[in-house]
Design a protein around this motif. Structure first.
Motif, PDB file in Angstrom:
ATOM      1  N   SER A   1      -5.771  16.806  -8.481  1.00 17.55           N
ATOM      2  CA  SER A   1      -6.203  16.624  -9.870  1.00 17.55           C
ATOM      3  C   SER A   1      -5.041  16.247 -10.774  1.00 17.55           C
ATOM      4  N   ALA A   2      -3.819  16.639 -10.386  1.00 15.51           N
ATOM      5  CA  ALA A   2      -2.649  16.306 -11.196  1.00 15.51           C
ATOM      6  C   ALA A   2      -2.121  14.908 -10.911  1.00 15.51           C
ATOM      7  N   ALA A   3      -2.596  14.285  -9.837  1.00 14.74           N
ATOM      8  CA  ALA A   3      -2.127  12.941  -9.495  1.00 14.74           C
ATOM      9  C   ALA A   3      -2.646  11.925 -10.496  1.00 14.74           C
ATOM     10  N   ALA A   4      -1.860  10.906 -10.737  1.00 11.18           N
ATOM     11  CA  ALA A   4      -2.234   9.876 -11.709  1.00 11.18           C
ATOM     12  C   ALA A   4      -3.333   8.987 -11.144  1.00 11.18           C
ATOM     13  N   VAL A   5      -4.182   8.531 -12.026  1.00 14.97           N
ATOM     14  CA  VAL A   5      -5.222   7.555 -11.686  1.00 14.97           C
ATOM     15  C   VAL A   5      -4.697   6.173 -12.068  1.00 14.97           C
ATOM     16  N   PRO A   6      -4.840   5.189 -11.217  1.00 14.01           N
ATOM     17  CA  PRO A   6      -4.307   3.854 -11.554  1.00 14.01           C
ATOM     18  C   PRO A   6      -4.911   3.325 -12.850  1.00 14.01           C
ATOM     19  N   SER A   7      -4.072   2.659 -13.619  1.00 12.06           N
ATOM     20  CA  SER A   7      -4.534   2.142 -14.911  1.00 12.06           C
ATOM     21  C   SER A   7      -4.635   0.623 -14.934  1.00 12.06           C
ATOM     22  N   ARG A   8      -4.279  -0.029 -13.824  1.00 10.52           N
ATOM     23  CA  ARG A   8      -4.423  -1.477 -13.764  1.00 10.52           C
ATOM     24  C   ARG A   8      -4.842  -1.899 -12.365  1.00 10.52           C
ATOM     25  N   ARG A   9      -5.462  -3.050 -12.329  1.00  7.37           N
ATOM     26  CA  ARG A   9      -5.938  -3.590 -11.057  1.00  7.37           C
ATOM     27  C   ARG A   9      -4.857  -4.482 -10.453  1.00  7.37           C
ATOM     28  N   LEU A  10      -4.603  -4.298  -9.170  1.00  5.39           N
ATOM     29  CA  LEU A  10      -3.591  -5.076  -8.472  1.00  5.39           C
ATOM     30  C   LEU A  10      -4.212  -6.332  -7.867  1.00  5.39           C
ATOM     31  N   GLY A  11      -3.358  -7.305  -7.609  1.00  2.79           N
ATOM     32  CA  GLY A  11      -3.819  -8.514  -6.945  1.00  2.79           C
ATOM     33  C   GLY A  11      -4.039  -8.281  -5.465  1.00  2.79           C
ATOM     34  N   MET A  12      -4.902  -9.081  -4.884  1.00  2.00           N
ATOM     35  CA  MET A  12      -5.124  -8.990  -3.443  1.00  2.00           C
ATOM     36  C   MET A  12      -3.896  -9.518  -2.698  1.00  2.00           C
ATOM     37  N   PRO A  13      -3.695  -9.121  -1.449  1.00  2.00           N
ATOM     38  CA  PRO A  13      -2.574  -9.670  -0.668  1.00  2.00           C
ATOM     39  C   PRO A  13      -2.579 -11.193  -0.711  1.00  2.00           C
ATOM     40  N   ASP A  14      -1.407 -11.759  -0.890  1.00  2.00           N
ATOM     41  CA  ASP A  14      -1.313 -13.210  -1.088  1.00  2.00           C
ATOM     42  C   ASP A  14      -0.070 -13.732  -0.385  1.00  2.00           C
ATOM     43  N   LEU A  15       0.012 -13.506   0.923  1.00  2.00           N
ATOM     44  CA  LEU A  15       1.168 -13.928   1.702  1.00  2.00           C
ATOM     45  C   LEU A  15       0.841 -15.196   2.484  1.00  2.00           C
ATOM     46  N   ALA A  16       1.893 -15.991   2.738  1.00  3.67           N
ATOM     47  CA  ALA A  16       1.767 -17.230   3.521  1.00  3.67           C
ATOM     48  C   ALA A  16       0.640 -18.096   2.979  1.00  3.67           C
ATOM     49  N   ALA A  17       0.649 -18.321   1.665  1.00  5.74           N
ATOM     50  CA  ALA A  17      -0.469 -19.009   1.013  1.00  5.74           C
ATOM     51  C   ALA A  17      -0.689 -20.412   1.568  1.00  5.74           C
ATOM     52  N   HIS A  18       0.374 -21.187   1.745  1.00  6.36           N
ATOM     53  CA  HIS A  18       0.206 -22.553   2.239  1.00  6.36           C
ATOM     54  C   HIS A  18      -0.372 -22.562   3.648  1.00  6.36           C
ATOM     55  N   LEU A  19       0.140 -21.688   4.493  1.00  6.25           N
ATOM     56  CA  LEU A  19      -0.340 -21.617   5.871  1.00  6.25           C
ATOM     57  C   LEU A  19      -1.771 -21.089   5.910  1.00  6.25           C
ATOM     58  N   ALA A  20      -2.075 -20.113   5.060  1.00  7.39           N
ATOM     59  CA  ALA A  20      -3.430 -19.558   5.019  1.00  7.39           C
ATOM     60  C   ALA A  20      -4.441 -20.603   4.553  1.00  7.39           C
ATOM     61  N   ASP A  21      -4.088 -21.365   3.522  1.00  6.79           N
ATOM     62  CA  ASP A  21      -4.989 -22.420   3.050  1.00  6.79           C
ATOM     63  C   ASP A  21      -5.259 -23.436   4.154  1.00  6.79           C
ATOM     64  N   LEU A  22      -4.225 -23.784   4.902  1.00  9.73           N
ATOM     65  CA  LEU A  22      -4.395 -24.721   6.012  1.00  9.73           C
ATOM     66  C   LEU A  22      -5.313 -24.132   7.076  1.00  9.73           C
ATOM     67  N   ALA A  23      -5.141 -22.849   7.375  1.00  8.61           N
ATOM     68  CA  ALA A  23      -5.988 -22.193   8.375  1.00  8.61           C
ATOM     69  C   ALA A  23      -7.452 -22.221   7.952  1.00  8.61           C
ATOM     70  N   ILE A  24      -7.712 -21.988   6.677  1.00 10.23           N
ATOM     71  CA  ILE A  24      -9.090 -21.989   6.178  1.00 10.23           C
ATOM     72  C   ILE A  24      -9.686 -23.394   6.247  1.00 10.23           C
ATOM     73  N   ARG A  25      -8.869 -24.404   5.945  1.00  9.05           N
ATOM     74  CA  ARG A  25      -9.376 -25.785   5.996  1.00  9.05           C
ATOM     75  C   ARG A  25      -9.656 -26.225   7.420  1.00  9.05           C
ATOM     76  N   THR A  26      -8.806 -25.845   8.352  1.00 10.35           N
ATOM     77  CA  THR A  26      -8.966 -26.318   9.722  1.00 10.35           C
ATOM     78  C   THR A  26     -10.001 -25.503  10.498  1.00 10.35           C
ATOM     79  N   HIS A  27     -10.378 -24.348   9.983  1.00  7.37           N
ATOM     80  CA  HIS A  27     -11.405 -23.526  10.638  1.00  7.37           C
ATOM     81  C   HIS A  27     -12.499 -23.186   9.621  1.00  7.37           C
ATOM     82  N   PRO A  28     -13.247 -24.189   9.158  1.00  3.47           N
ATOM     83  CA  PRO A  28     -14.205 -23.958   8.063  1.00  3.47           C
ATOM     84  C   PRO A  28     -15.356 -23.028   8.427  1.00  3.47           C
TER      85      PRO A  28
END
Length: 703
Positions: free
Chosen positions: A250-277
């Motif tokens: 109960s004494a622990a803090a509650v988050p006050s902002r929303r974090l972004g989703m993981p966003d690593l290897a964006a260029h490679l990930a975009d390519l993976a999504i395009r090549t495997h639609p």
């Protein structure tokens, strides 16, 4: 008398029982037909966020579903079991025993509703009923919609196991905004997967789906905290969690902002999504932890670079060809640096980074050794006058020092000897085709960056130095077809080891960490590109720095800009250094005094020949001439006709060395015959009895 009556078949009780059986049977039949005719709309739950995972299944990057929500699939074994226990204790204590509807919970909820003056104290919905509402949402709450939920819950229980129902609920439950499912919620509010949650975090995730908008931590922080505390209080009152742990949670803090989703290897990930639609989940060879550390380093470095400058990094396992990290820019959303461009694949001038392959070919042809002396003085190669980077010359210098200091004139002297065409042919063995200027023929300038290549291609070429001369095609998981392997080496194993040994002796740039790696730098013409490619006994890491629009950057250089980043990146990977392999069996590295006469000082074929002590001139190949393209027919036998080689000078006997392989027997004749194994670029060397040599590079063609 009525026989039927005597047998008791027309007795009123018997008739009533039979009628009940018929009605119940008909009702069950009708319900079964209705269940099959109007199944629950489970297809609505099939729309998921697409995911790109790393080699260990960790999330690199996710994409919203078609309706714009974050909905990540989840398995029960991917969720903290203590959270699941808390959820069931709070929402549906008899989840494992009821069949979709819990009569006890419904009666309790109705009694509490009446006794509290029409105020809802607790709901009677089971997890199955809540899932029914999620897959078939209705805007109004009414008795009819509640009955429909109950019917759908019964349908779900017939089709799915308890674990499947719970998994679907954890995937579809709302957690505020466009967050659906416990994975999306845990990542957005806590920045972590729900595999391991604190008591406070678990309680908040239990509370949010009941009223996700009115309890959003980023907008209604106090309401979120109170809802969490109510869940914790229920767990305390039920005796499920000790009061001391409840107090700490109960004494622990509650988050006050929303974090972004993981966003690593964006260029490679975009390519993976395009090549495997058609694939919702794509797994890459990338190591997410290393990728994150290198991207953080890229952001730190970009802050020190000038405006509009970018950088890229590629890390590969040279033993397997797997790509472990790929940083295409300091930030793919940084428009000022053209971050959307993947600079690991951009074709740029490689500067001096191809020089090691020139030296490797020279070692193969036995025209130089590491301690052979070569002139670093102004030279004119048919109008091409290369100059060193610092516009100064060092005079007579060893081959080892010439490569370590990356001197231009010695490299061009050796490229003239081995031949630009042959260099290109060897690079093609590594799967690389240099991009030449439009309409331009390969000339000596390619040794100093007069062609185009990408950072990814350079790293692929350099895998030859950790793989016995054979380059491995890089694979990252985005490929549609399986990654192929190259059959022929870019350079022979012994020559590759010699080059790696020389590069391992290059001093680290000032201020950089002292780690045992071999590396080569490069700076393109006009200070447009800075390169550094390094490797240990296994891993190859490449770095590029420059502007994506290819504009000059005053002061940019491989040694001052890219090399420090290379060394820091190697440290940041966290990989244990792999020792360089020992020298190949039988390889001897003689000192300068132990070298044969012909290898003590390199002289090009067009330099003035001096007579030996006995008065004979050194050998000279008069046919075929340097750079000749020779067409050899098969003569009807299926094999190419031999190439005639004519000599002048020298002292017999002579030994022919073709493409680094000596012919088995020496000869005293000045006309030699050589049978090539295949068409393509070749280097021919003749050595006489006194150890003096002459070489030419030719291209063998077929009719």
């Amino acid at each position: 008398m009525n026989p039927l009556r005597d047998r008791g078949l027309l007795h009123p009780v018997a008739l009533g029982g039979a009628l009940c059986v018929v009605v119940i049977g008909f009702g069950l039949f009708a319900l079964d037909r209705a269940d099959k005719a109007f199944p629950p709309p489970l297809e609505a739950a099939s729309q998921m966020s697409r995911e790109v995972l790393d080699r260990d299944g960790r999330l690199l990057r996710a994409y919203t579903a078609s309706n714009g929500v974050w909905r990540l699939p989840v398995r029960l074994d991917e969720v903290d079991p203590d959270y699941i226990k808390m959820l069931l204790a709070y929402e549906d204590r008899r989840f494992r025993s009821h069949h979709g509807v819990d009569p006890v919970a419904l009666v309790r909820a109705a009694f509490q509703f009446v006794s509290n003056g029409g105020r809802i104290v607790s709901g009677g919905s089971t997890i199955s009923m809540q899932l029914a509402r999620l897959i078939e949402p209705r805007s109004q709450r009414s008795l009819t919609s509640k009955l429909r939920q109950m019917a759908r819950a019964l349908q779900l229980e017939r089709r799915l196991s308890k674990d499947q129902i719970l998994s679907l609920y954890l995937t579809l439950a709302p957690y505020g905004g466009n967050l659906e499912g416990v994975r999306a919620a845990s990542l957005a509010w806590f920045g972590r997967e729900p595999k391991k949650l604190s008591l406070s975090q678990a309680a908040l995730l239990v509370a949010l789906p009941q009223s996700p908008e009115s309890r959003r931590p980023d907008r209604r922080h106090d309401e979120a905290r109170m809802a969490r505390d109510r869940v914790l209080g229920r767990m305390r009152d039920a005796g499920l969690i000790p009061a001391s742990e409840i107090a700490r949670a109960s004494a622990a803090a509650v988050p006050s902002r929303r974090l972004g989703m993981p966003d690593l290897a964006a260029h490679l990930a975009d390519l993976a999504i395009r090549t495997h639609p058609q694939t919702d989940t794509v797994r890459l060879t990338v190591d997410g932890a290393i990728q994150g550390r290198l991207e953080h380093l890229a952001s730190e470095t970009a802050a020190r670079l000038g405006p509009k400058q970018s950088l890229a990094m590629v890390l590969a396992d040279g033993r397997t060809g797997e790509l472990l990290a790929s940083v295409g820019s300091p930030g793919h959303l940084d428009a000022a640096r053209s971050g959307a461009i993947d600079m690991t694949r951009a074709v740029r001038s490689p500067g001096s980074t191809l020089k090691p392959f020139i030296y490797g070919l020279a070692f193969e042809d036995a025209i130089v050794a590491a301690e052979t002396l070569i002139d670093d003085t102004p030279a004119d190669f048919a109008g091409y006058r290369p100059r060193n980077f610092d516009l100064d010359y060092m005079g007579e210098i060893s081959i080892r020092q010439a490569l370590q200091f990356s001197l231009n004139v010695p490299a061009v002297r050796l490229l003239e000897a081995v031949g630009p065409q042959r260099l290109l042919a060897r690079l093609r063995r590594g799967g690389i085709k240099l991009q030449l200027p439009p309409g331009g023929a390969p000339g000596l300038a390619i040794g100093l960056g007069g062609a185009g290549v990408s950072l990814r291609d350079l790293v692929q070429l350099y895998t030859a130095f950790v793989n016995d001369g054979v380059a491995l095609q890089l694979g990252d998981g985005t490929e549609i077809e399986p990654v192929s392997h190259f059959e022929h080496p870019v350079i022979q194993a012994q020559a590759g080891w010699r080059v790696a040994d020389i590069l391992s002796g290059v001093e680290a740039p000032q201020g950089a960490p002292r780690i045992p790696i071999a590396y080569k730098t490069g700076t393109s013409y006009g200070y447009r590109d800075a390169w550094a490619i390094g490797f240990d006994g296994r891993y190859v890491l490449g770095v590029w720095v420059g502007r994506p629009d290819a504009s000059p950057v005053p002061g940019l250089s491989g040694i001052a800009t890219a090399a420090p980043l290379l060394f820091e990146a190697f440290v940041r990977t966290g990989l244990d250094r792999v020792d360089f392999p020992p020298a190949p069996y039988g390889l001897i590295e003689p000192s300068r005094g132990e070298l044969p006469f012909a290898l003590r000082k390199y002289k090009a074929g067009d330099e003035t020949a001096t007579a030996s002590a006995g008065g004979a001139l050194p050998p000279r190949i008069v046919y075929p001439p340097q750079g000749a393209r020779v067409a050899l027919g098969s003569g009807g036998s299926g094999r190419m006709m031999p190439l005639v080689i004519k000599l002048q000078g020298g002292v017999a006997p002579y030994r022919l060395i073709a493409n680094g392989l000596p012919m088995p027997k020496p000869t005293r004749r000045r006309v030699l015959n050589w049978n090539p194994d295949s068409a393509g670029a070749s280097t021919l060397t003749v050595m006489d009895a006194e150890g003096r040599a002459a070489s030419v590079s030719v291209f063998i063609d077929t009719n």
